[in-house]
Design an enzyme around this catalytic site. Structure first.
Site, PDB file in Angstrom:
ATOM      1  CE  LYS A 193      -4.321  19.538  23.220  1.00  0.00           C
ATOM      2  NZ  LYS A 193      -5.296  18.454  23.003  1.00  0.00           N
ATOM      3  CB  VAL A 247     -18.679  28.061  19.215  1.00  0.00           C
ATOM      4  CG1 VAL A 247     -18.712  29.582  19.098  1.00  0.00           C
ATOM      5  CG2 VAL A 247     -19.403  27.428  18.035  1.00  0.00           C
ATOM      6  CD  GLU A 248     -16.821  26.400  26.363  1.00  0.00           C
ATOM      7  OE1 GLU A 248     -16.951  25.235  25.937  1.00  0.00           O
ATOM      8  OE2 GLU A 248     -16.941  26.702  27.554  1.00  0.00           O
ATOM      9  CD  GLU A 267     -15.150  22.759  10.440  1.00  0.00           C
ATOM     10  OE1 GLU A 267     -16.237  23.203  10.887  1.00  0.00           O
ATOM     11  OE2 GLU A 267     -14.840  21.578  10.439  1.00  0.00           O
ATOM     12  CB  CYS A 302     -18.803  20.412  12.325  1.00  0.00           C
ATOM     13  SG  CYS A 302     -17.635  19.793  11.142  1.00  0.00           S
ATOM     14  CD  GLU A 404     -21.630  21.331  16.796  1.00  0.00           C
ATOM     15  OE1 GLU A 404     -20.775  21.755  17.590  1.00  0.00           O
ATOM     16  OE2 GLU A 404     -21.412  21.178  15.583  1.00  0.00           O
ATOM     17  CE  LYS A 474     -26.016  32.530  10.270  1.00  0.00           C
ATOM     18  NZ  LYS A 474     -27.452  32.725  10.169  1.00  0.00           N
TER      19      LYS A 474
HETATM   20  P1  NAI Z   1     -13.033  21.451  22.145  1.00  0.00           P
HETATM   21  O1  NAI Z   1     -13.230  22.508  21.128  1.00  0.00           O
HETATM   22  O2  NAI Z   1     -12.904  21.894  23.550  1.00  0.00           O
HETATM   23  O3  NAI Z   1     -11.738  20.574  21.780  1.00  0.00           O
HETATM   24  C1  NAI Z   1     -11.137  20.539  20.497  1.00  0.00           C
HETATM   25  C2  NAI Z   1      -9.640  20.652  20.637  1.00  0.00           C
HETATM   26  O4  NAI Z   1      -9.310  21.888  21.278  1.00  0.00           O
HETATM   27  C3  NAI Z   1      -9.002  19.563  21.482  1.00  0.00           C
HETATM   28  O5  NAI Z   1      -7.754  19.203  20.936  1.00  0.00           O
HETATM   29  C4  NAI Z   1      -8.787  20.262  22.815  1.00  0.00           C
HETATM   30  O6  NAI Z   1      -7.740  19.690  23.577  1.00  0.00           O
HETATM   31  C5  NAI Z   1      -8.423  21.650  22.368  1.00  0.00           C
HETATM   32  N1  NAI Z   1      -8.619  22.688  23.370  1.00  0.00           N
HETATM   33  C6  NAI Z   1      -9.548  22.726  24.356  1.00  0.00           C
HETATM   34  N2  NAI Z   1      -9.416  23.857  25.075  1.00  0.00           N
HETATM   35  C7  NAI Z   1      -8.393  24.555  24.535  1.00  0.00           C
HETATM   36  C8  NAI Z   1      -7.782  25.806  24.817  1.00  0.00           C
HETATM   37  N3  NAI Z   1      -8.193  26.566  25.832  1.00  0.00           N
HETATM   38  N4  NAI Z   1      -6.770  26.229  24.043  1.00  0.00           N
HETATM   39  C9  NAI Z   1      -6.343  25.481  23.006  1.00  0.00           C
HETATM   40  N5  NAI Z   1      -6.870  24.279  22.698  1.00  0.00           N
HETATM   41  C10 NAI Z   1      -7.886  23.813  23.450  1.00  0.00           C
HETATM   42  O7  NAI Z   1     -14.238  20.417  21.963  1.00  0.00           O
HETATM   43  P2  NAI Z   1     -14.746  19.288  22.986  1.00  0.00           P
HETATM   44  O8  NAI Z   1     -14.712  19.833  24.367  1.00  0.00           O
HETATM   45  O9  NAI Z   1     -13.999  18.045  22.704  1.00  0.00           O
HETATM   46  O10 NAI Z   1     -16.252  19.086  22.509  1.00  0.00           O
HETATM   47  C11 NAI Z   1     -17.271  19.965  22.916  1.00  0.00           C
HETATM   48  C12 NAI Z   1     -18.224  20.259  21.787  1.00  0.00           C
HETATM   49  O11 NAI Z   1     -17.529  20.874  20.727  1.00  0.00           O
HETATM   50  C13 NAI Z   1     -18.881  19.063  21.130  1.00  0.00           C
HETATM   51  O12 NAI Z   1     -20.007  18.623  21.834  1.00  0.00           O
HETATM   52  C14 NAI Z   1     -19.263  19.611  19.798  1.00  0.00           C
HETATM   53  O13 NAI Z   1     -20.460  20.326  19.889  1.00  0.00           O
HETATM   54  C15 NAI Z   1     -18.146  20.576  19.490  1.00  0.00           C
HETATM   55  N6  NAI Z   1     -17.144  19.983  18.575  1.00  0.00           N
HETATM   56  C16 NAI Z   1     -17.183  20.371  17.264  1.00  0.00           C
HETATM   57  C17 NAI Z   1     -16.317  19.789  16.358  1.00  0.00           C
HETATM   58  C18 NAI Z   1     -16.327  20.166  14.924  1.00  0.00           C
HETATM   59  O14 NAI Z   1     -16.021  19.347  14.078  1.00  0.00           O
HETATM   60  N7  NAI Z   1     -16.604  21.401  14.565  1.00  0.00           N
HETATM   61  C19 NAI Z   1     -15.370  18.737  16.752  1.00  0.00           C
HETATM   62  C20 NAI Z   1     -15.373  18.445  18.165  1.00  0.00           C
HETATM   63  C21 NAI Z   1     -16.257  19.048  19.018  1.00  0.00           C
END
Ligand code: NAI
Ligand code: MG
Length: 502
Positions: A193, A247-248, A267, A302, A404, A474
């Site tokens: 996805k 994280v959410e 991750e 990240c 973050e 964590k």
């Molecule tokens: P997100 O975690 O909501 O999105 C990442 C993926 O999860 C996308 O493909 C999204 O469509 C999918 N997703 C969203 N809600 C879902 C659900 N309920 N069930 C299954 N899949 C779902 O991240 P977002 O909203 O793009 O960014 C928000 C914050 O997340 C950023 O500001 C950053 O702090 C963090 N982030 C961290 C990343 C990392 O590399 N660890 C990468 C991207 C964002």
């Protein structure tokens, strides 16, 4: 075993041609198709605000078709000899390598990341990750256990089944490779996805790779996270979930996995400390801070070194040298080879970053050191650009130092003793990465021993790569990626066999 399903893959297409072909499509069962309901959403170029194309929005019915296709394909893919799977992935990696420039340009268009500093390295490194896992195919081995004479006891590793890989937008192609390569080598099939913001390069890569894979082995769907992402992770035939993102969303996915009792790899975020000791090579540490903070990725990483803990004796010199370095980075058109720093992925992310900068400015003890210049190109006027900001004077408990930001915003905080630096570094809900800058072995090793982080570097702060066990402590996540052990642990299941031949 049937062979390649995508017969005619256009070679060296321009990004415009590729976008025209891929728009509005999902990649399911070896072919491009529209979503069943025909729903789409609009994709915009983050650097210009221009409309790029419509993207297919999958819903639970499309998810079901994709998972069924993957499930059917897994029965035969799991039986393909492991080295044959490895050979196919090597051939796929080579094809991707020859299309690296084309794919890099797609990433630049959809993500706003600069082509020279970010997208080209990403496209090239992806082939390396695929080759690395392809070479591990023969390591899918079990053990024999000498229980007693007359008993043959052994373990064998098997594929898990259908893997759901939910991707973020910051390094879309790299993270696709990090997830699909071990999954496919281990004999699983995958439904990827893509993130809403970055569907294109992932889709093109799936098309290129699938020349070497039977239909249904690799499927890619796009759409709204809470709709199609959620439907994918809760699908009853998905046997393993691997996710990178917030994280959410990680929590929601973990809950969905708990309902089905399936394994997850998460991750998640980070607020990674960089500890610069009094004896550190200051210039090296400053260069390392520019890399570690991923300024050329607009800080959208990240592992970004977003908390810089610097010995008080070096603090002021570190800040002025760091500002001077970041001032030199060119913010501008991602496709221009002169550009170091591109655009933020989306308006909501830009607003989030600007909100944090305002918060920092409102802190009377803090100083915001803004770096570089915004582009004045008229084409980029509607782009999501922001100047990097280095904050000083913040407390480690402040929101800017704890949350973050995922933007080019870092904070530099002084410390007096190593003990204090380790306490500050660990005073975080995250534990993804850390770096320690010193020329002194004992204190360096003491820092490593004391730090709560999954990935620690000394005198460098590079991105993780193949054969580096990568994953957080964590709230930064669960599980590891990028190694043989991670492939065995997360993408296989182990069967114990005991045979009595007395
Ligand atoms: P997100 O975690 O909501 O999105 C990442 C993926 O999860 C996308 O493909 C999204 O469509 C999918 N997703 C969203 N809600 C879902 C659900 N309920 N069930 C299954 N899949 C779902 O991240 P977002 O909203 O793009 O960014 C928000 C914050 O997340 C950023 O500001 C950053 O702090 C963090 N982030 C961290 C990343 C990392 O590399 N660890 C990468 C991207 C964002
Ligand atoms: Mg989200």
């Amino acid at each position: 075993m049937d062979n390649a399903q995508v017969t005619e893959v256009p070679q060296a297409a321009s990004p415009d041609q590729t976008i025209a072909r891929l728009q509005g499509r999902l990649f399911i069962d070896g072919e491009f198709r529209e979503s069943l309901e025909g729903h789409t959403f609009a994709l915009h170029n983050p650097a210009t605000g221009e409309f790029l194309c419509d993207v297919a929005a999958a819903d639970d019915k499309d998810v079901d078709v994709a998972v069924r296709s993957a499930s059917l394909a897994q029965r035969s893919w799991g039986k393909v000899p492991v080295r044959e799977r490895g050979k196919r992935l090597i051939a796929a990696a080579q094809t991707l390598a020859t299309h690296a420039e084309e794919v890099a340009r797609l990433i630049a268009l959809e993500s706003g990341k600069a082509l020279r500093t970010e997208c080209r390295p990403e496209a090239t490194n992806v082939a390396d990750v695929l080759q690395f896992f392809a070479g591990l195919a023969s390591e899918l081995k079990g053990d024999t256990v000498p229980l007693r004479p007359g008993l043959l006891s052994y373990t064998q590793v098997e594929p898990v089944g259908v893997v759901a890989a939910v991707l973020p937008w910051n390094v879309p192609l790299m993270l696709m490779a990090v997830k699909i390569a071990p999954a496919l080598i281990a004999g699983n099939t995958v439904v990827v996805k893509s993130a809403e913001e970055t569907p294109l390069a992932v889709m093109r890569a799936a098309e290129l790779l699938s020349q070497y894979l039977p239909k249904g082995v690799l499927n890619v769907i796009s759409g709204d996270g809470p709709v199609c992402g959620a439907a994918l992770v809760r699908h009853p035939d998905v046997a393993k979930i691997t996710f990178t993102g917030s994280v959410e969303t990680g929590r929601l996915i973990y809950r969905a996995a708990a309902d089905k009792i399936v394994p997850v790899t998460l991750e998640l975020g980070g607020k990674s400390p960089m500890i610069v000791m009094a004896d550190a090579d200051l210039d090296k540490a400053v260069d390392g801070a520019v890399i570690g903070m991923r300024f050329t990725r607009q800080g959208q990483s990240c592992t970004a070194a977003s908390r810089m803990l610097v010995h008080r004796s070096l603090h002021d010199a570190f800040v002025s040298k760091l500002k001077a370095k970041v001032d030199q980075l060119v913010i501008g058109d991602p496709l221009d080879d002169k550009t170091d720093i591109g655009a933020i992925i989306s308006k909501p992310q830009l607003e989030k970053i600007l909100g944090y900068i305002e918060l920092g400015r409102a802190d009377p003890a803090a100083t915001a050191h803004e770096c570089g210049q915004l582009p004045n190109d008229t084409d980029l006027r509607a782009g999501n650009f922001v100047r990097p900001v280095i904050f000083t004077g913040l407390q480690n408990r402040s929101r800017l130092a704890q949350e973050e930001i995922f933007g080019p915003v870092t904070c530099v905080m002084p410390f007096d003793t190593l003990h204090e630096a380790i306490d500050l570094a660990n005073d975080s809900t995250f534990g993804l990465a850390a770096s320690v800058w010193t020329r002194e072995l004992t204190s360096g090793l003491r820092a490593v021993a004391g730090l709560e982080a999954g990935y620690i570097q000394g005198n460098q702060a590079q991105v993780a790569g193949p054969n580096i066990s990568y994953g957080g402590f964590k709230q930064s996540g669960l599980g590891k990626e990028l190694t043989l052990e991670s492939m065995l642990e997360h993408f296989t299941r182990r069967k114990s066999v005991v045979i009595n031949f007395e």
